[in-house]
Scaffold this motif. Structure first.
Motif, mmCIF file in Angstrom:
data_model
loop_
_atom_site.group_PDB
_atom_site.id
_atom_site.type_symbol
_atom_site.label_atom_id
_atom_site.label_comp_id
_atom_site.label_asym_id
_atom_site.label_seq_id
_atom_site.Cartn_x
_atom_site.Cartn_y
_atom_site.Cartn_z
ATOM 1 N N MET A 1 0.814 -1.169 -0.090
ATOM 2 C CA MET A 1 -0.131 0.111 -0.176
ATOM 3 C C MET A 1 0.868 1.207 0.156
ATOM 4 O O MET A 1 1.700 1.260 1.037
ATOM 5 C CB MET A 1 -0.897 0.090 1.246
ATOM 6 N N ILE A 2 0.736 2.067 -1.012
ATOM 7 C CA ILE A 2 1.618 3.186 -1.081
ATOM 8 C C ILE A 2 0.693 4.569 -0.821
ATOM 9 O O ILE A 2 -0.332 4.655 -0.983
ATOM 10 C CB ILE A 2 2.415 3.463 -2.104
ATOM 11 N N MET A 3 1.425 5.726 -0.239
ATOM 12 C CA MET A 3 0.685 6.885 -0.059
ATOM 13 C C MET A 3 1.749 7.927 -0.569
ATOM 14 O O MET A 3 2.859 7.888 -0.069
ATOM 15 C CB MET A 3 0.488 7.217 1.225
ATOM 16 N N ALA A 4 1.554 8.613 -1.523
ATOM 17 C CA ALA A 4 2.574 9.750 -2.041
ATOM 18 C C ALA A 4 1.972 10.970 -1.980
ATOM 19 O O ALA A 4 0.693 11.449 -1.936
ATOM 20 C CB ALA A 4 2.703 9.270 -3.451
ATOM 21 N N GLY A 5 2.870 11.996 -1.692
ATOM 22 C CA GLY A 5 2.609 13.527 -1.785
ATOM 23 C C GLY A 5 2.411 14.043 -0.248
ATOM 24 O O GLY A 5 3.283 13.841 0.684
ATOM 25 N N HIS A 6 1.450 14.596 -0.051
ATOM 26 C CA HIS A 6 1.009 15.302 1.351
ATOM 27 C C HIS A 6 -0.411 15.507 1.631
ATOM 28 O O HIS A 6 -0.906 15.341 0.552
ATOM 29 C CB HIS A 6 1.875 16.453 1.766
ATOM 30 N N PRO A 7 -0.874 15.765 2.781
ATOM 31 C CA PRO A 7 -2.407 15.752 2.800
ATOM 32 C C PRO A 7 -3.168 16.575 2.101
ATOM 33 O O PRO A 7 -4.141 16.252 1.589
ATOM 34 C CB PRO A 7 -2.563 16.026 4.177
ATOM 35 N N ASP A 8 -2.639 17.790 1.282
ATOM 36 C CA ASP A 8 -3.084 18.627 0.382
ATOM 37 C C ASP A 8 -3.289 18.109 -1.124
ATOM 38 O O ASP A 8 -4.108 18.377 -1.671
ATOM 39 C CB ASP A 8 -2.538 19.962 0.449
ATOM 40 N N VAL A 9 -2.219 17.252 -1.250
ATOM 41 C CA VAL A 9 -2.178 16.717 -2.563
ATOM 42 C C VAL A 9 -1.823 15.124 -2.269
ATOM 43 O O VAL A 9 -0.552 14.895 -2.494
ATOM 44 C CB VAL A 9 -1.315 17.363 -3.560
ATOM 45 N N LYS A 10 -2.608 14.110 -2.405
ATOM 46 C CA LYS A 10 -2.140 13.008 -1.874
ATOM 47 C C LYS A 10 -2.641 11.863 -2.810
ATOM 48 O O LYS A 10 -3.804 11.888 -3.002
ATOM 49 C CB LYS A 10 -2.912 12.568 -0.602
ATOM 50 N N PHE A 11 -1.904 10.789 -3.149
ATOM 51 C CA PHE A 11 -2.323 9.548 -4.016
ATOM 52 C C PHE A 11 -2.123 8.482 -3.158
ATOM 53 O O PHE A 11 -1.021 8.108 -2.514
ATOM 54 C CB PHE A 11 -1.464 9.715 -5.262
ATOM 55 N N VAL A 12 -2.967 7.641 -2.780
ATOM 56 C CA VAL A 12 -3.028 6.187 -2.291
ATOM 57 C C VAL A 12 -3.209 5.089 -3.185
ATOM 58 O O VAL A 12 -4.211 5.250 -4.228
ATOM 59 C CB VAL A 12 -3.986 6.136 -1.263
ATOM 60 N N ALA A 13 -2.546 4.144 -3.092
ATOM 61 C CA ALA A 13 -2.684 2.860 -4.068
ATOM 62 C C ALA A 13 -2.537 1.667 -3.546
ATOM 63 O O ALA A 13 -1.427 1.752 -2.686
ATOM 64 C CB ALA A 13 -2.159 3.140 -5.307
ATOM 65 N N TYR A 14 -3.346 0.717 -3.609
ATOM 66 C CA TYR A 14 -3.061 -0.632 -3.236
ATOM 67 C C TYR A 14 -3.983 -1.669 -4.077
ATOM 68 O O TYR A 14 -5.010 -1.370 -4.616
ATOM 69 C CB TYR A 14 -3.442 -0.865 -1.896
ATOM 70 N N PRO A 15 -3.180 -3.018 -4.241
ATOM 71 C CA PRO A 15 -3.950 -4.027 -5.171
ATOM 72 C C PRO A 15 -4.954 -4.585 -4.106
ATOM 73 O O PRO A 15 -4.826 -4.771 -2.991
ATOM 74 C CB PRO A 15 -3.022 -4.867 -5.313
ATOM 75 N N ILE A 16 -6.264 -5.134 -4.728
ATOM 76 C CA ILE A 16 -7.238 -5.641 -3.906
ATOM 77 C C ILE A 16 -7.707 -7.060 -4.580
ATOM 78 O O ILE A 16 -8.743 -7.466 -3.745
ATOM 79 C CB ILE A 16 -8.467 -4.731 -3.720
ATOM 80 N N CYS A 17 -7.091 -7.382 -5.509
ATOM 81 C CA CYS A 17 -7.896 -8.622 -6.268
ATOM 82 C C CYS A 17 -6.837 -9.862 -6.378
ATOM 83 O O CYS A 17 -5.932 -9.594 -7.057
ATOM 84 C CB CYS A 17 -8.366 -8.305 -7.580
ATOM 85 N N PRO A 18 -7.191 -10.939 -5.401
ATOM 86 C CA PRO A 18 -6.032 -11.801 -5.421
ATOM 87 C C PRO A 18 -6.387 -12.726 -6.759
ATOM 88 O O PRO A 18 -5.166 -13.421 -7.319
ATOM 89 C CB PRO A 18 -6.566 -12.833 -4.443
#
Ligand SMILES: Cc1cc2nc3c(=O)[nH]c(=O)nc-3n(C[C@H](O)[C@H](O)[C@H](O)COP(=O)(O)OP(=O)(O)OC[C@H]3O[C@@H](n4cnc5c(N)ncnc54)[C@H](O)[C@@H]3O)c2cc1C
Length: 420
Positions: A202-219
């Motif tokens: 799970m990644i989070m990039a940027g900071h609270p005003d410009v933030k991108f979160v991504a993670y895979p969800i499907c096995p």
């Protein structure tokens, strides 16, 4: 003891399953009919997975989720701030799962129908109102699409697990004001793409005003060498009033936010491509509610988002609802006096969840991204230029303690007692 649960979200359904397991009669009433697998991805922390494991759901959950292996924070230029193992990789006895909210809800719903019996689970029953007296509580239901009455039910206890727009909560706090808009909007989508980093990061990039979160969800997708990637783009838009309603299913135009993320094309993740590739994008304003002094009013109490809606930070929305559900079931099964049991439940859960609501307003563990931005707005070569030794580990650990998933304390709990 007969318990009436309002709302078949993750909180209400888990409460129903725990109560049933402990031998308490329970029925669930849900506005929507038919139940559809709505939402995008969510994360279940190990303490919530422990509660679902006690219900015997771990094999089904494992088959429907990605077992999150690590969490990593990056600044806006893609430099690593902090990385830590998660779930079993971090030594927990239970995994952390990344799962589609709808898949989790359907898993819980199907299990509830199977274990409680179809006659105890009522889609199409929108709670219109309720009355309580010395002997019990009566709930009245309507068909939400027509407004026509569809029946009523009498029980000893009524649980409002009816989400952020809770009818049950409104009965006790009729003039509750919505807190001021924090100025941020979340855009959420799911995109098929190549796996990134470990394939379970799970990644989070940027900071609270410009933030991108991504993670895979499907096995299933992971097994075929691809990834179904849940992403959230969050942007400060300003203004004192939310420009959009709090509707989880509201479709959005990506032109409103995609340009702000154009620079987040890293060699390990291409955020613009993820944004462009989602079949649908949903938007939601970042608004919670102020903690309230009471959830329990005699025979009626609140649970999950009805009790403590919080910013979706630190993967706590569904997890805390699941913890509420287990605590409530324990209290009701352990005390023949329902009023005392509901007070016990509130004593156990209100203070920690209220603290978490406030903690999440201060960015929770994601404060590391804010600090990196403030201290090094032009970026950094090495994170040790920006943070003191031990500072990042300390922030991560304090949040785990606050949210109830400190590894050693959680592992020491074991699996919990078996029902008598
Ligand atoms: C459609 C939907 C999509 C969501 N998508 C996301 C997402 O993508 N990401 C995320 O982080 N969180 C999402 N959430 C919120 C997330 O599910 C919760 O934060 C968390 O799981 C806590 O769950 P809960 O059971 O307390 O509340 P919820 O999941 O909100 O469930 C509440 C349930 O109560 C039902 N209900 C409401 N009013 C009544 C009534 N008067 N009578 C009977 N039933 C009623 C609702 O239909 C819903 O099924 C979504 C919620 C919903 C309802």
């Amino acid at each position: 003891m007969k318990v009436i649960i309002i709302g078949a979200g993750p909180g209400g359904l888990t409460a129903a399953l725990h109560l049933h397991r402990l031998g308490v009669e329970v029925s669930v009433h849900e506005s929507v009919r038919p139940i559809k697998p709505l939402g995008v991805g969510i994360n279940l922390l190990p303490h919530a997975v422990r509660e679902l494991t006690i219900l015997g759901l771990d094999p089904a959950l494992a088959a429907a989720s990605i077992a999150t292996g690590e969490l990593a924070y990056y600044n806006k230029t893609g430099s690593l701030i902090w990385r830590e193992p998660r779930g079993r990789a971090a030594g927990y006895h239970w995994p952390q799962y990344s799962i589609h909210r709808g898949r989790l809800q359907m898993l819980l719903y199907d299990t509830a129908v199977e274990r409680l019996g179809r006659g105890q689970v009522h889609p199409g029953h929108h709670l219109a109102g309720f009355e309580q007296d010395a002997a019990g509580v009566t709930a009245r239901f309507t068909d939400r699409t027509t407004g026509e009455p569809v029946g009523e039910e009498r029980g000893d206890v009524l649980i409002g697990a009816d989400g952020i727009h809770s009818v049950v909560r409104r009965a006790f706090y009729p003039s509750e004001a919505t807190p001021p808009f924090g100025g941020r909007i979340l855009w959420r989508g799911i995109t098929e793409g190549p796996p990134f980093l470990s394939g379970k990061t799970m990644i989070m990039a940027g900071h609270p005003d410009v933030k991108f979160v991504a993670y895979p969800i499907c096995p299933d997708m992971a097994a075929s060498g691809r990834a179904l990637i849940n992403w959230i783009a969050e942007l400060q838009v300003g203004g004192g009033k939310a420009p959009i309603p709090r509707d989880w299913n509201r479709l959005a135009d990506r032109a409103h936010f995609a340009p702000a993320f154009a620079g987040m094309k890293f060699d390990w993740l291409d955020a613009p491509a993820l944004i462009a590739g989602a079949p649908e994008v949903y938007e939601f304003p970042l608004i919670d509610r102020d903690p309230v002094p009471r959830w329990t009013f005699d025979r009626v109490t609140l649970l999950g988002d009805a009790a403590h809606p919080m910013f979706p930070i630190g993967s706590n929305g569904a997890s805390q609802a699941i913890l509420d559900a287990a605590a409530l079931a324990d209290a009701l099964a352990g005390n023949p006096d329902p009023l005392a049991a509901l007070r016990t439940y509130e004593e156990r859960r209100l203070a920690p969840t209220s603290q978490l609501v406030l903690n999440n307003r201060r960015h929770g563990p994601e404060i590391v991204m804010q600090l990196a931005e403030e201290r090094a707005p032009q970026g950094f070569k090495n994170v040790s230029e920006v943070f003191a030794p031990g500072e990042l580990a300390d922030i991560a650990q304090k949040y785990k303690v606050a949210a109830g998933f400190d590894r050693d304390r959680l592992n020491a709990l074991g699996q919990g007692p078996e029902p008598a």
